[in-house]
Design an enzyme around this catalytic site. Structure first.
Site, PDB file in Angstrom:
ATOM      1  CB  SER A  53      -0.854   0.008   1.270  1.00  0.00           C
ATOM      2  OG  SER A  53      -1.542   1.234   1.394  1.00  0.00           O
ATOM      3  CE1 TYR A  99      -4.098  -2.303   5.282  1.00  0.00           C
ATOM      4  CE2 TYR A  99      -3.227  -0.133   4.785  1.00  0.00           C
ATOM      5  CZ  TYR A  99      -3.785  -1.323   4.367  1.00  0.00           C
ATOM      6  OH  TYR A  99      -4.012  -1.555   3.019  1.00  0.00           O
TER       7      TYR A  99
END
Ligand SMILES: NC(=O)c1ccc[n+]([C@@H]2O[C@H](COP(=O)([O-])OP(=O)(O)OC[C@H]3O[C@@H](n4cnc5c(N)ncnc54)[C@H](OP(=O)(O)O)[C@@H]3O)[C@@H](O)[C@H]2O)c1
Length: 270
Positions: free
Chosen positions: A139, A152
């Site tokens: 990401s 995350y």
């Protein structure tokens, strides 16, 4: 003739299901992995009908050690495995010390242990065969930190570092096997519904379609690109966070749309 096989984790929705559609159209047989068997079976039937390929559904919770081991053994025993897409993942919101620990441990198992385990099972045989590729879905969040998203961002940073390490290993062995870290920004999928983040809290201009993200990944694969960051805005964000001084980076990270979406205004857990 035997077709090459692609295994995709997180194929029941979003980016993973788009990978399945596009790889099916390229003529790959598919192994689809996720927890929701009904979704996988439905997608498998649709793709088999449309593309005359073989598609196998593998229902598994990859955050459970025994299940990731079962899938790893399946991959290691598959001589046609030509592409592994480690895509399964989920988000979370809330400050690290206020958010449930179980969920964060589960995220670490899915984003780190499962990727490590499946990659280990797939890569050795690929190197021996002298062909193959692995795409690890990281990401833009792997390049920066954001309040309300500690685990995350940290696990996605691991995916980036892990994939770069693999690239160096393979280069030093002069192996033709390709690895890619795919680093999307905000992408339309079920991701934000699962976390419970209202998409309208993030400006529309930041969003991309899963279709465009997967096209960028597959184009990058053809060019053997290590890091694929889809979209010019995401590229700009990554270039900025990699170049600016730490103090300025921390200011921008505190103000990111990500953090606004993930944290309540007051200090209470959301
Ligand atoms: N959407 C974004 O804005 C965005 C941005 C950057 C990176 N990403 C990354 O892109 C990847 C795909 O996400 P997405 O946006 O396509 O989200 P999505 O639509 O929610 O899809 C997530 C997929 O992961 C699977 N999954 C979740 N937990 C799993 C588990 N424990 N075991 C096996 N499969 C599991 C889900 O299937 P089941 O529920 O059926 O198991 C689903 O197929 C993730 O790694 C995510 O971190 C997304």
């Amino acid at each position: 003739m035997n077709k090459p096989l692609a295994a995709i984790s997180g194929a029941s929705a979003g980016i993973g299901s788009v990978f399945a559609h596009k790889l099916a159209a390229q003529g790959y047989d598919l192994l689809l992995i996720a927890r929701r068997r009904d979704r996988l079976d439905q997608l498998a039937a649709e793709l088999e009908r449309a593309h005359r390929i073989q598609v196998e559904s593998c229902a598994a919770d990859l955050s459970v050690v025994e299940e990731m081991d079962r899938i790893a053994a399946r991959l290691a025993a598959e001589p046609r495995l030509d592409l592994l897409v480690n895509n399964a993942g989920f988000g979370a919101k809330g400050r690290f010390y206020e958010a449930p620990l179980d969920e964060q441990l589960k995220m670490h198992r899915l984003h780190i242990s499962a990727i490590l385990r499946l990659t280990h099972a797939a890569l050795g045989p690929m190197v021996t065969r002298g062909r193959g590729a692995i795409i690890n879905v990281a990401s833009v969040a792997g390049f920066a930190r954001s309040p309300g998203s500690v685990s995350y961002c940290a696990t996605k940073a691991w995916v980036n570092a892990f994939t770069e390490g693999l690239y160096l290993d393979l280069k030093s062995a002069r192996s033709p096997v390709v690895v890619q870290a795919l680093c999307p920004g905000f992408t339309y999928s079920e991701f934000h519904d699962v976390v419970g983040i209202d998409r309208s809290s993030i400006p529309k201009s930041f969003w991309m379609s899963a279709d465009d993200v997967v096209d960028a990944s597959l184009a990058g694969l053809r060019r053997r690109k290590l890091f694929v960051v889809p979209g010019w805005k995401n590229k700009l964000v990554v270039a900025l966070v990699n170049r600016i001084p730490e103090r300025l980076r921390l200011v921008l990270e505190s103000a990111s749309p990500h953090s606004r979406a993930r944290l309540p205004k007051q200090g209470n857990p959301g």
